[in-house]
Structure formats: C-alpha cells, structure tokens
Scaffold this active site. Structure first.
Site, PDB file in Angstrom:
ATOM      1  N   ASP A 368       0.839  -1.204   0.000  1.00 14.08           N
ATOM      2  CA  ASP A 368       0.000   0.000   0.000  1.00 14.08           C
ATOM      3  C   ASP A 368       0.878   1.260   0.000  1.00 14.08           C
ATOM      4  O   ASP A 368       2.055   1.228  -0.395  1.00 14.08           O
ATOM      5  CB  ASP A 368      -0.970  -0.068   1.187  1.00 14.08           C
ATOM      6  CG  ASP A 368      -2.295   0.621   0.924  1.00 14.08           C
ATOM      7  OD1 ASP A 368      -2.350   1.858   1.056  1.00 14.08           O
ATOM      8  OD2 ASP A 368      -3.280  -0.074   0.565  1.00 14.08           O
ATOM      9  N   ASP A 369       0.314   2.335   0.474  1.00 13.74           N
ATOM     10  CA  ASP A 369       0.922   3.672   0.468  1.00 13.74           C
ATOM     11  C   ASP A 369       2.298   3.667   1.165  1.00 13.74           C
ATOM     12  O   ASP A 369       2.533   2.887   2.078  1.00 13.74           O
ATOM     13  CB  ASP A 369      -0.031   4.592   1.238  1.00 13.74           C
ATOM     14  CG  ASP A 369       0.211   6.059   0.976  1.00 13.74           C
ATOM     15  OD1 ASP A 369       1.222   6.397   0.344  1.00 13.74           O
ATOM     16  OD2 ASP A 369      -0.633   6.868   1.411  1.00 13.74           O
ATOM     17  N   ARG A 445      -6.285  16.455   3.420  1.00 14.89           N
ATOM     18  CA  ARG A 445      -5.229  15.468   3.675  1.00 14.89           C
ATOM     19  C   ARG A 445      -3.897  15.986   3.101  1.00 14.89           C
ATOM     20  O   ARG A 445      -3.142  15.238   2.509  1.00 14.89           O
ATOM     21  CB  ARG A 445      -5.576  14.108   3.074  1.00 14.89           C
ATOM     22  CG  ARG A 445      -4.918  12.931   3.804  1.00 14.89           C
ATOM     23  CD  ARG A 445      -4.989  11.630   3.025  1.00 14.89           C
ATOM     24  NE  ARG A 445      -4.624  10.493   3.863  1.00 14.89           N
ATOM     25  CZ  ARG A 445      -4.186   9.337   3.406  1.00 14.89           C
ATOM     26  NH1 ARG A 445      -4.056   9.132   2.116  1.00 14.89           N
ATOM     27  NH2 ARG A 445      -3.884   8.370   4.222  1.00 14.89           N
ATOM     28  N   TRP A 479      -5.820   1.753  -7.128  1.00  6.68           N
ATOM     29  CA  TRP A 479      -5.850   3.133  -7.618  1.00  6.68           C
ATOM     30  C   TRP A 479      -6.684   3.958  -6.643  1.00  6.68           C
ATOM     31  O   TRP A 479      -7.903   3.840  -6.646  1.00  6.68           O
ATOM     32  CB  TRP A 479      -6.445   3.145  -9.031  1.00  6.68           C
ATOM     33  CG  TRP A 479      -6.489   4.458  -9.732  1.00  6.68           C
ATOM     34  CD1 TRP A 479      -7.044   5.618  -9.284  1.00  6.68           C
ATOM     35  CD2 TRP A 479      -5.968   4.750 -11.039  1.00  6.68           C
ATOM     36  NE1 TRP A 479      -6.913   6.609 -10.221  1.00  6.68           N
ATOM     37  CE2 TRP A 479      -6.254   6.110 -11.319  1.00  6.68           C
ATOM     38  CE3 TRP A 479      -5.305   4.005 -12.003  1.00  6.68           C
ATOM     39  CZ2 TRP A 479      -5.907   6.725 -12.515  1.00  6.68           C
ATOM     40  CZ3 TRP A 479      -4.960   4.619 -13.198  1.00  6.68           C
ATOM     41  CH2 TRP A 479      -5.247   5.964 -13.453  1.00  6.68           C
ATOM     42  N   ASP A 480      -6.018   4.780  -5.859  1.00  7.73           N
ATOM     43  CA  ASP A 480      -6.699   5.515  -4.791  1.00  7.73           C
ATOM     44  C   ASP A 480      -6.986   6.956  -5.220  1.00  7.73           C
ATOM     45  O   ASP A 480      -6.418   7.457  -6.214  1.00  7.73           O
ATOM     46  CB  ASP A 480      -5.817   5.492  -3.531  1.00  7.73           C
ATOM     47  CG  ASP A 480      -6.634   5.408  -2.255  1.00  7.73           C
ATOM     48  OD1 ASP A 480      -7.787   5.875  -2.245  1.00  7.73           O
ATOM     49  OD2 ASP A 480      -6.104   4.878  -1.255  1.00  7.73           O
ATOM     50  N   ASP A 550     -13.142   2.186   4.143  1.00  6.92           N
ATOM     51  CA  ASP A 550     -11.961   2.079   5.004  1.00  6.92           C
ATOM     52  C   ASP A 550     -12.331   1.449   6.341  1.00  6.92           C
ATOM     53  O   ASP A 550     -11.458   1.061   7.114  1.00  6.92           O
ATOM     54  CB  ASP A 550     -11.343   3.465   5.249  1.00  6.92           C
ATOM     55  CG  ASP A 550     -10.396   3.868   4.127  1.00  6.92           C
ATOM     56  OD1 ASP A 550     -10.093   3.021   3.268  1.00  6.92           O
ATOM     57  OD2 ASP A 550      -9.961   5.039   4.105  1.00  6.92           O
TER      58      ASP A 550
HETATM   59  C1  GLA Z   1      -6.965   5.439   1.598  1.00  9.62           C
HETATM   60  C2  GLA Z   1      -7.359   4.001   1.332  1.00  9.62           C
HETATM   61  C3  GLA Z   1      -6.665   3.109   2.346  1.00  9.62           C
HETATM   62  C4  GLA Z   1      -5.174   3.302   2.222  1.00  9.62           C
HETATM   63  C5  GLA Z   1      -4.808   4.757   2.430  1.00  9.62           C
HETATM   64  C6  GLA Z   1      -3.360   5.003   2.126  1.00  9.62           C
HETATM   65  O1  GLA Z   1      -7.506   5.887   2.801  1.00  9.62           O
HETATM   66  O2  GLA Z   1      -8.739   3.837   1.366  1.00  9.62           O
HETATM   67  O3  GLA Z   1      -7.016   1.761   2.114  1.00  9.62           O
HETATM   68  O4  GLA Z   1      -4.735   2.863   0.968  1.00  9.62           O
HETATM   69  O5  GLA Z   1      -5.568   5.605   1.582  1.00  9.62           O
HETATM   70  O6  GLA Z   1      -2.982   6.311   2.325  1.00  9.62           O
END
Ligand code: GLA
Length: 740
Positions: A368-369, A445, A479-480, A550
């Site tokens: 992830d991030d 954010r 892809w966020d 989330d």
């Molecule tokens: C969003 C997504 C999470 C995660 C964060 C990462 O909130 O919904 O699942 O990937 O970003 O910053």
C-alpha cells in the site's frame, strides 16, 4: 389501453443468447412505436401527435403480438400544468412550459433558452435504436441511444447532443435519460453514507416533489451512490415490481426522483447541472454518461440479482486471461499491508509479511501507500512516483521477486490524480492543480487535485503508470483517490469554457485506464477512494474490483455489505480481515467472525499477520482454503439476502446459489443474543427442489438431527437449523450445500 393492432412489426434484430432469451427491437411504422424486449422486460415508447418522444410502457414482458396505438400526449390539467409538462417524455428539452426536471437545458448565443425536441429519424442498432431528436427550429440534434440486454432486460440509455448551427450553444444541464412510471404508490431505495460509513440503504415513500441524490464533488462520492430502486406499493425483498437504475459516471452526477402533480414519477439522471456549463461550438458534440435501467417482478432481491449478473457479464473488464469469457475471474485472495504498517513500508518488513501471507494461502500480495517519493506520512510525496531509495535501496525488484518466489503475484498502491504541495512535481508544475488563479488552494489530507482534464497532466499520469507497469512485474494496481474537489478552475481555457473540467477530467480518467489496460492487458485494477468514494458502473468498466469502505470492522461491514449488494456484485466487493480490537470501533471479535464477515465478498487479509499466533494462522489458513473451494458460488452466484442486518437486527444471513443450482453457500451471524433466543430456521432459496443436496459446515454446527443430505425442497421449506449453542455476541457460522 393495450390493444393489438394489425400493423406489421418490423423485426430489426433478434439475437439468441445462451439462456435462450431473445432481445428484440421493433418499430411499428404505422403507429410510430418503438418496442424493446429482453429477459422478462418490455420497454415501449413512441412519437406522439406533436412529435415528442413519449414513454408508453416499462415493466414485465408483454406478449409478442401485443401492440400499442400511436402515443397520445397527456392533456393539459387546467391552465397551470401544460400538456408538455404532463406528458412523460423520453428526453424533454426545457422549453414550452416544462415544470419538471428537464433532460436538456441550453442557452443559445442570442439569448434564446427555449428548447423543444421532436422526433426526426432513427436507425437500427444492435439490440436497440438510435433515435434522433431535433429542436423545432434550431439545429440542435440529440441522438438517444437505446440497447436492451437480451438476458436481463436491462436497458442502456445515453444521449449525444450536437450543435449543427453556426453559433456556440451552452449546455447547462444534460441528462443521460429520463425514466417514467405511471401514477401510483411507490417506495424509493437509495444508498448514502460518509467516510467509514458508506452503503446505508434508505427506503422512503415517494412523495410529491423531488428527492435529489447527487455528488457535486467532482467524483462519485461516499455520500450518495448513483443507483436507485423504486418498489411498487407492496413489493418487498422477494416479491413485487421493482424498477432500478445505475448511472455510469464517476464525476459530479445527479439523479432526481420526482412525483408530479398527477402522481406520476420521473427519474432523470446525468451530469450534475450544478456549476455545469459545456460550450458546444459549431459541429461539436457532448456525450452523456450511460444510465442503465432494469425491471424485476420478484422484489429487491430479484433486482439486485439481475444487476449483479449484468455487471459480471457486461460491465466488468476482462484481462488477457479472461478475454472472450462469459465471466471475469474471481478475485485473487489478497494480502494488503496498509493496516499493518501504514506508511512504514520497507523491503525487510514487506518481505516478512509476504512470507507469512504465502503460508496462509494468499494469492496476491499488495504493498500500500508509502513506497514512493519522500512519503513518510501524508504530508509529502504524492506526485513523485519514483521508488523511495531509503525504504527500497534496490528498487522494487527484490520484493517482487520474493513475492513471486512465494507463489503470489504482486500489487501496488498508487494515487495518480493527486499531488502534495511538498513534492517535486508541485514545485515544478504548480499550475497543474485544479485552482482559480489568485485564490487559495484548499488542501485536504495535505493534498491537491491534479487537473486531469489538462492534456499535459493526462500525459504525465499515463506516462508514469505505464513506466511502473513496464519496468516491474506488477499484476495489480490499487488506484486511490483521497479527496474531493475544491476551486475547480482550469485556467488554460477561456473563462466561459472552464466548466468543461467536469466532463473532460472524468473522460481522461477513463481513457487513461483504457489505455493502460490495453498496453498491459494482464493488469487488474481496484477503484479505491478512501473507501467507496468512486464506485459506479462507469469506473467498473475499467476496474476489476472496488474498496467498499476504510471501515473494516467486521460487524459494521455486515450492514455495509448488505447495502452494497443492492447495487453491486459481491465479486467486486473487497473485504479484508483486520486486527482486533478494531481501530475504529474498538470492538473485539473472534478471527472466525472476522473471516466469515469478509468471506461474503472477495476475501482479503489486512491484519498484521506477523503477530498472529499459530492458532490464528491455522484458523485463517483453514478458512482461506475453504473459501477458495466455494468462491465462485459466493461472488458470482445468485445472492439471497435471507435476514437483513439492518435496523439493529439480532441476526443476519445471506445465501448464494450457483446459477446451475449445483452449489450453495450460507452465512449466518449473531449480533448479540438476547433472552436466549435461538437463531431462526433459515428457509433457503433458489435451490432445485427435486435435487438432493449434501450439507457440510465451513464454520459452526447445525442442530442435532439435521440431515446430512436432503432435497432442495427440504432445505427451502423445512429450512436449516443452527446448533442450539449458536448464541452469544458476534457469532458466525457458514455452510455449503453440494448437489449430489
Ligand atoms: C486510503 C485508502 C486506504 C489506504 C490509504 C493510504 O484511505 O482507502 O485503504 O490505501 O488511503 O494512504
């Protein structure tokens, strides 16, 4: 009303599909009536005496020989309500005294704002028609596109608006379609929410006036989803007429459900007219999104089963592995590192998680991030899509190789349309974000939205994504998209044209996704937007799955998943098992409960699995293996919501049945037992009454004396009884039935 007339029906297209259902599109030249039939549905409209296109019928399939006389406009209802307004038009221009929601509203350069659309011509199309309307005096042409799915009877509708004049015309409001229902008593269903609280099903009586569901946010939004279902008076989950629709658009949208003064109902949806203004220069066209509409005679359950099948068969993309196949493949069981590590990703940590994930039987490992730019937290790095050398000194290759060696494929998180002001990209291209020059840029954010409508931004985003996918063996992108728009200016364009951003941004998003998939036909993509901020049938043409919320609390998820399935297939509903107590609600639940909650959709694990005990590891491994065996039934089967978890229900249950009725999976959950009440007998649905089915537990026990094998009729009429010890707080059980 219905009268068989002898005019010869010209059968324009008839295609047989596997189910044996034919979709027909016919035009009765004498009566000027168009008829579309598919599945159990007929949709009929015609040209009335004034030349307007008028809806005549939408509902259960009519007899093949049944025919309609020419459409007659509804009369004026005293001087206050014009015939033009009362008549249910397929696509009404704002003009001539229209008081309900128009499908199209325009301003001409000379100040005229009156638009009256009349039938001009039509052409045959696969499973439908293109019908051309034209204003009574000006060269504004609207082509309405109709295509009826032969299997489900779901109708795709959209409009192309074209300026064939010599002066620019501003489109102030443009719908994809208007749907009409005759005067009656109805219940409207729609989905609303907020971050970590998506998918609330609202059910309310349709009253005179309008209920508007919309997003003004630049994207679909968590707060409302572009889906509706309208039930006839006494319809419920299993019975009665339901009309439903879903708008395929991931930008600002609006659906207006209104009951007029004569109790008739219209549903009009398309681009959100708020702050809209699309200048059509001479010769230019504007394509609306597609609005899908369907009808089910067997309640909300029937409506969602039709929609799920339609999504699987006709909306979701295919990879090179599934090209030409009837269905996309069930989602790999994933591991995602976000809740375990947040931004603290690095090579050693991810490798340790990957080893543990492989031991659980996971198919896909997703980082992830946090892996790129100077991304230590959410203050910096978005926009700089190079691998962070401190965290991954040798690039991504060692990790990806390790993941492959462990027998999994590799996925990566990206947030392509965003930029942190603290990034090289923003320092170099401050003008690339949505903004109004000289005005503050509102951060959310700590990030700003790149103006994807700009050709240079589009090229940058496509370029870096293509490069990442070309240089690395990546099977999947998450892809966020973690904020909504503010200050939606596009200062490259003249002031009058800047509102094009509402259309071009989303069009470019779709075209980037399409181009990436074409260049990398094995890559799969998830649409995530801080949970479900971008879930709709537009994005689902290009993405294989979505992130519903989330909020991964397994109890909250039961209600969210219930709401989600009214509109979307369990196949696209990703559901991770995360740690307990849960970070959001501080609720403690067993691993079995968490696993079963997530197994109702496409399963993933998002916990810190390096900390799991041997017992937890064994439980997860056993249940992942059990899930793999029945996954196609769960995610591609027919879903029956047996007991809803909504409204504080003590119990909930779902059942899915393979379309060929060979297998079924049942999930049962207890919120909190009170007064020792036992779980009610689950009367199953959708089985073959004459076939014998063997029952086996996935988790939990049935009541003493429950047969191991019994007929479909037994399971449906007598029902399935849970063990009397199945009581307590946050309890879960699951069973499978296999046809002998
Ligand atoms: C969003 C997504 C999470 C995660 C964060 C990462 O909130 O919904 O699942 O990937 O970003 O910053």
């Amino acid at each position: 009303m219905l009268k068989a007339i002898s005019a010869v029906l010209i059968l324009l297209s008839a295609s047989l599909i596997a189910s044996g259902q034919a979709a027909n599109a016919s035009f009765d030249t004498a009566a000027k009536v168009f008829r579309l039939d598919g599945g159990g549905v007929s949709y009929v409209f015609g040209v009335n005496q004034r030349g307007e296109l008028q809806q005549l019928y939408w509902g259960g399939r009519l007899g093949a020989a049944d025919a309609f006389p020419q459409a007659t406009a509804l009369p004026e209802w005293v001087s206050f309500d014009s015939s033009y307004s009362n008549t249910p038009q397929e696509y009404a221009g704002w003009g001539a005294g229209l008081f309900n929601e128009p499908a199209l509203k325009v301003s001409f350069a000379d100040g005229n704002r009156d638009l009256v659309l009349h039938y001009e011509s039509h052409t045959e199309q696969p499973n439908g028609f293109d019908v051309v309307l034209k204003d009574i005096s000006r060269p504004i042409f609207v082509t309405l596109h109709y295509a009826m799915d032969p299997g489900s009877g779901i109708l795709s509708r959209s409009a192309t608006i074209e300026n064939r004049g010599t002066e620019p015309v501003t489109v102030e409001q443009a719908a994809a379609a208007s749907w009409a229902l005759p005067a009656g008593r109805y219940t409207l269903n729609y989905l609303t929410g907020r971050w970590a609280g998506e998918w609330t099903l609202n059910q309310e009586t349709v009253h005179p006036g309008a209920r508007v569901i919309e997003s003004r946010r630049g994207s679909t939004g968590h707060q409302a989803n572009p889906w509706f279902a309208i039930q006839a008076g006494d319809s419920n989950e299993d019975h009665g007429s339901v009309w439903f629709g879903a708008l395929a658009w991931s930008g600002s949208w609006r659906i207006t459900v209104e009951q007029d003064q004569l109790d008739a109902v219209r549903v009009t949806g398309g681009f959100n007219p708020f702050d809209f203004g699309y200048v059509l220069h001479p010769g230019e066209r504007l394509e609306s999104p597609v609005f899908y509409g369907g009808y089910a005679a067997n309640g909300l359950g029937g409506a969602s089963r039709l929609l799920h099948r339609f999504e699987l068969e006709h909306i979701l993309p295919r990879t090179s592995a599934t090209a030409g196949q009837a269905l996309p493949k069930p989602r790999p069981v994933i591991y995602n590192s976000w809740e375990a590590t947040e931004f603290k990703v690095n090579e050693a940590g991810q490798m340790a998680l990957a080893e543990k994930a492989a031991a659980l039987g996971i198919d896909r490992f997703v980082m992830d991030d946090g892996w790129f730019g100077q991304r230590k937290d959410d203050h910096a790095g978005l926009g700089d899509w190079y691998v962070n050398a401190e965290k991954f000194p040798h690039g991504l290759k060692p990790l990806i190789d390790k993941v492959h060696a462990l027998g999994m494929d590799f996925g990566l998180w990206v947030e392509p349309e965003m930029v942190n002001p603290d990034s090289d990209l923003y320092r170099k291209h401050p003008d690339w974000v949505l903004h109004f020059p000289g005005r503050p840029e509102s951060e959310q954010r700590n990030q700003l939205v790149l103006n994807l409508a700009r050709p240079d931004v589009r090229a940058y985003v496509l370029g870096f994504l293509d490069k990442i996918l070309t240089e690395n063996d990546i099977a999947f992108l998450k892809w966020d998209y973690n904020r909504n728009w503010s200050e939606p200016g596009w200062d490259q364009l003249p002031a009058a044209e800047q509102k094009r951003v509402y259309v071009e941004f989303t069009r470019n998003l779709y075209s980037i996704l399409a181009e990436l998939r074409q260049k990398h036909p094995n890559v799969e993509i998830e649409s995530c937007s801080g949970g479900s901020g971008r879930v709709d049938l537009g994005i689902l043409r290009y993405t294989d799955e979505v992130w519903p919320s989330d909020n991964t609390d397994p109890f909250d998820r039961l209600t969210q998943q219930d709401g989600f399935t009214y509109a979307y297939s369990p196949q696209v509903m990703m559901a991770w098992v995360t740690d307990s107590p849960h970070w959001l609600n501080k609720r403690t639940t067993s691993l079995e409960y968490r696993m079963l909650s997530s197994m109702q959709g496409s399963l993933g694990i998002g916990a810190n699995i390096t900390k799991w005990s041997d017992e937890e590891t064994a439980t997860a491994k056993r249940l992942i293996a059990a899930y793999h065996q029945v996954q196609p039934t769960i995610v591609q089967g027919n879903l029956y919501r047996l007991i809803s978890p909504r409204n504080g229900s003590e119990f909930s249950a779902t059942q899915t049945v393979r379309p060929d009725k060979s297998q079924s999976v049942v999930f049962a959950f207890i919120h909190s037992t009170q007064e020792g009440r036992l779980f009610p007998a689950l009367k199953l649905k959708g089985l073959d009454p004459a076939a014998e089915y063997a029952l086996s537990p996935i988790q939990g026990k049935t009541r003493v004396g429950t047969p191991e094998v019994a007929s479909g009729a037994w399971w449906m009429n007598h029902g399935l009884d849970m063990d009397t010890e199945f009581r307590g707080d946050f309890q879960a059980a699951a069973f499978r039935l296999d046809r002998k």
